[in-house]
Design a protein around this motif. Structure first.
Motif, short mmCIF file in Angstrom:
data_model
loop_
_atom_site.label_atom_id
_atom_site.label_comp_id
_atom_site.label_asym_id
_atom_site.label_seq_id
_atom_site.Cartn_x
_atom_site.Cartn_y
_atom_site.Cartn_z
N GLN A 242 0.70 -1.26 -0.21
CA GLN A 242 0.07 -0.16 -0.08
C GLN A 242 1.01 1.26 -0.15
OE1 GLN A 242 -3.65 -0.14 -0.01
NE2 GLN A 242 -2.81 -2.04 -0.81
N ILE A 243 0.47 2.13 -0.91
CA ILE A 243 1.00 3.39 -1.05
C ILE A 243 0.42 4.66 -0.34
CG2 ILE A 243 2.12 5.10 -2.71
CD1 ILE A 243 2.32 2.86 -4.67
N ARG B 261 -4.51 5.10 -6.10
CA ARG B 261 -5.77 4.55 -5.43
C ARG B 261 -5.95 3.29 -6.27
NH1 ARG B 261 -8.23 8.81 -6.35
NH2 ARG B 261 -9.65 8.20 -8.26
N GLU B 262 -6.04 3.33 -7.51
CA GLU B 262 -6.28 1.97 -8.19
C GLU B 262 -5.49 0.86 -7.86
OE1 GLU B 262 -6.59 2.67 -12.45
OE2 GLU B 262 -8.60 3.90 -12.35
N ARG B 263 -4.29 1.37 -7.78
CA ARG B 263 -2.98 0.40 -7.46
C ARG B 263 -3.37 -0.39 -6.10
NH1 ARG B 263 1.56 -0.67 -5.17
NH2 ARG B 263 3.23 -1.88 -6.51
N ASN B 264 -3.67 0.46 -5.36
CA ASN B 264 -3.83 0.11 -3.78
C ASN B 264 -5.16 -0.65 -3.74
OD1 ASN B 264 -1.63 1.53 -2.81
ND2 ASN B 264 -2.73 3.36 -1.99
N PHE C 3 -4.06 -4.29 -4.78
CA PHE C 3 -3.34 -5.16 -4.04
C PHE C 3 -4.05 -5.51 -2.63
CE2 PHE C 3 -0.01 -3.97 -6.96
CZ PHE C 3 0.45 -4.99 -7.20
N LEU C 4 -5.11 -4.79 -2.15
CA LEU C 4 -5.76 -5.16 -1.07
C LEU C 4 -6.88 -6.15 -1.37
CD1 LEU C 4 -7.51 -1.74 0.19
CD2 LEU C 4 -5.74 -3.23 1.30
N ALA C 5 -7.06 -6.33 -2.70
CA ALA C 5 -7.98 -7.49 -3.39
C ALA C 5 -7.20 -8.61 -3.49
CB ALA C 5 -8.90 -7.13 -4.35
#
Length: 517
Positions: free
Chosen positions: A366-367, A480-483, A486-488
């Motif tokens: 997460q960034i 936001r899309e990247r986080n 990677f949460l999913a």
């Protein structure tokens, strides 16, 4: 050569040639002749010994250079040699190009009184030139089964795959006596490849020329990957750490140190190939792949120990800044039609500039980021405070960054001492902050650089934002899309979906990534 001198002197020269071999100058004085005359007669007797060995001791026989007998003998020898050339060429058994000495040995076995080596070679070269005989004539295809001939003809018609067409051209061309090098040039291939195909057909038949599915040995691939990673680890370190009085690596030094560390010998050419596949090479540049930090290994071991024992209530952050960069028309790689090149003006009016300060948490990928117009201690303190707010229930936050001056300032150290004070933590219930700095000049180990690389390729390169706010909005959406992804998908990182990040977002000594602005 003539017989103008008295016969008894000529006989004395012949006797000297057969026996004593006195120095020409001494013999010339003794016989009252010119030294050149002595040498001419000796060459005459040498010719008799080679051409008419049974006449050498016959003092009544004298070879005249322009005699009809010699000319007739020479014509007969040349005609005999030309008729023997095809048989000599076909009798070669080795699998390389034609070698002259074995050919000459075959010729001498058939004609003991034939030419010497040098005239034999001259006649051979002329015969090969006149008959278009290549250096691999003895390796040509001499027999093709009628069924194979039909199959190869169909291949050559182009009704099958290109590889079969090329093989058919080679086999049929060789069978028809065409020059091997000309065949290789016709299919734009190497002579060695042509010879391999011919040998396969000659020994195993047309079935062996069919394309076969190759199997991959995963054990070998894994060992190659380990070897390449170990080499990159060495390249990232200074040679001085291994008692080498050098500031940069040499290939032979890498070979010696690798064998000393891992007990496995690796040759210089293999090292060069491995580094080339990994994108390394000797280049003139200000950017270096080597860290001169004398505590390189201690710092690396400390970071790897933290990551290897990271608990659920601990977080590890890789921190860096992207920028300064201006908002204006940017160039870069893009999909375009051939002949159409995107033009970027060298002089442009900037629509604003900024710095992106970001931290990636390695265990969750997460960034956390924000924007500023400078790089200094205040921005680092702002980031630390933001991380404390974002991760309030953690026991420890580890911060890893490069050796920039603002990452080691007195004001930053004072703020960290305040945050880690027991009374302060009891009151504010904040996590403990610990530092895990990277070795000096080792930005290539900073994991956040991989994220910046993907960011640059996705939303910065080829961009033409109309305002600073538009650019920030695009960057926010990217992170936001990247986080969310990677949460999913917590087990996947890096190349799986984002593809534009050069290396996976994990801490490894073999990583080497720097974002281009």
């Amino acid at each position: 050569m003539t017989a103008a001198i008295p016969k008894h002197k000529r006989d004395l020269i012949r006797s000297d040639y057969l026996g004593a071999r006195i120095h020409p100058e001494i013999l010339a004085k003794k016989l009252e002749l010119d030294r050149t005359t002595i040498n001419n007669y000796r060459r005459c007797f040498k010719t008799i010994e080679r051409e008419y060995p049974d006449k050498l001791h016959d003092y009544s026989f004298c070879l005249m250079p322009h005699s009809l007998d010699r000319n007739r003998h020479e014509i007969n020898r040349e005609a005999q040699l030309v008729t023997l050339f095809p048989e000599i060429m076909d009798s070669v058994s080795y699998k390389k190009g034609i070698s002259l000495k074995p050919l000459y040995a075959i010729y001498k076995s058939k004609c003991p009184n034939g030419y010497a080596f040098k005239p034999f070679v001259q006649h051979l070269f002329q015969w090969r030139k006149d008959n278009n005989i290549c250096n691999y004539h003895h390796l040509r295809i001499k027999h093709i089964h009628p069924n194979d001939l039909v199959t190869l003809t169909n291949w050559k018609k182009g009704t099958t795959v290109a590889s079969k067409f090329r093989k058919a051209v080679i086999i049929l061309g060789s069978y028809n006596g065409k020059h091997i090098k000309h065949l290789a040039a016709q299919i734009e291939s190497k002579v060695q490849t042509v010879l391999e195909w011919m040998e396969i057909y000659r020994t195993s038949g047309i079935e062996a020329l069919e394309r076969k599915v190759t199997t991959v040995n995963h054990t070998i691939l894994e060992s190659r990957k380990v070897r390449q990673d170990n080499l990159i680890k060495l390249v990232h370190q200074s040679p001085k750490l291994y008692q080498l009085n050098r500031t940069s690596w040499r290939l032979r030094d890498l070979s010696n140190v690798y064998q000393r560390l891992y007990g496995e010998y690796i040759c210089i050419s293999a090292i060069k190939d491995n580094l080339h596949r990994a994108g390394y090479g000797f280049r003139r540049s200000r950017q270096t792949l080597t860290s001169p930090d004398p505590k390189f290994r201690q710092k690396m071991d400390f970071i790897k120990n933290i990551l290897g024992n990271l608990r659920n209530d601990e977080k590890f952050f890789s921190i860096d800044e992207y920028g300064h960069f201006s908002v204006k028309l940017k160039g870069g790689r893009s999909l375009s039609r051939k002949g159409e090149n995107k033009v970027v003006p060298q002089l442009q009016k900037s629509k604003g500039f900024m710095v992106v300060t970001a931290a990636i948490e390695l265990s969750t990928n997460q960034i956390t980021h924000f924007y500023s117009r400078k790089k200094d201690t205040e921005e680092m303190i702002k980031l630390i405070d933001l991380l404390i707010i974002q991760y309030p229930h953690q026991r420890t936050l580890y911060l890893s960054w490069d050796a920039a001056a603002w990452h080691n300032s007195k004001l930053l150290k004072a703020r960290l001492e305040q945050l880690n004070d027991i009374e302060y933590r009891t009151i504010h219930n904040n996590p403990e902050i610990k530092l895990a700095p990277l070795p000096s000049c080792a930005q290539f180990l900073n994991v956040i650089e991989s994220i910046f690389s993907g960011l640059a390729k996705a939303v910065i390169h080829n961009s033409d934002y109309q305002s600073l706010e538009d650019c920030q909005s695009a960057i926010d959406m990217y992170f936001r899309e990247r986080n969310e992804y990677f949460l999913a998908n917590p087990k996947h990182a890096g190349k799986v979906i984002w593809g534009k990040e050069k290396v996976k977002t994990v801490f490894k000594e073999t990583n080497h990534c720097a974002a281009k602005k």
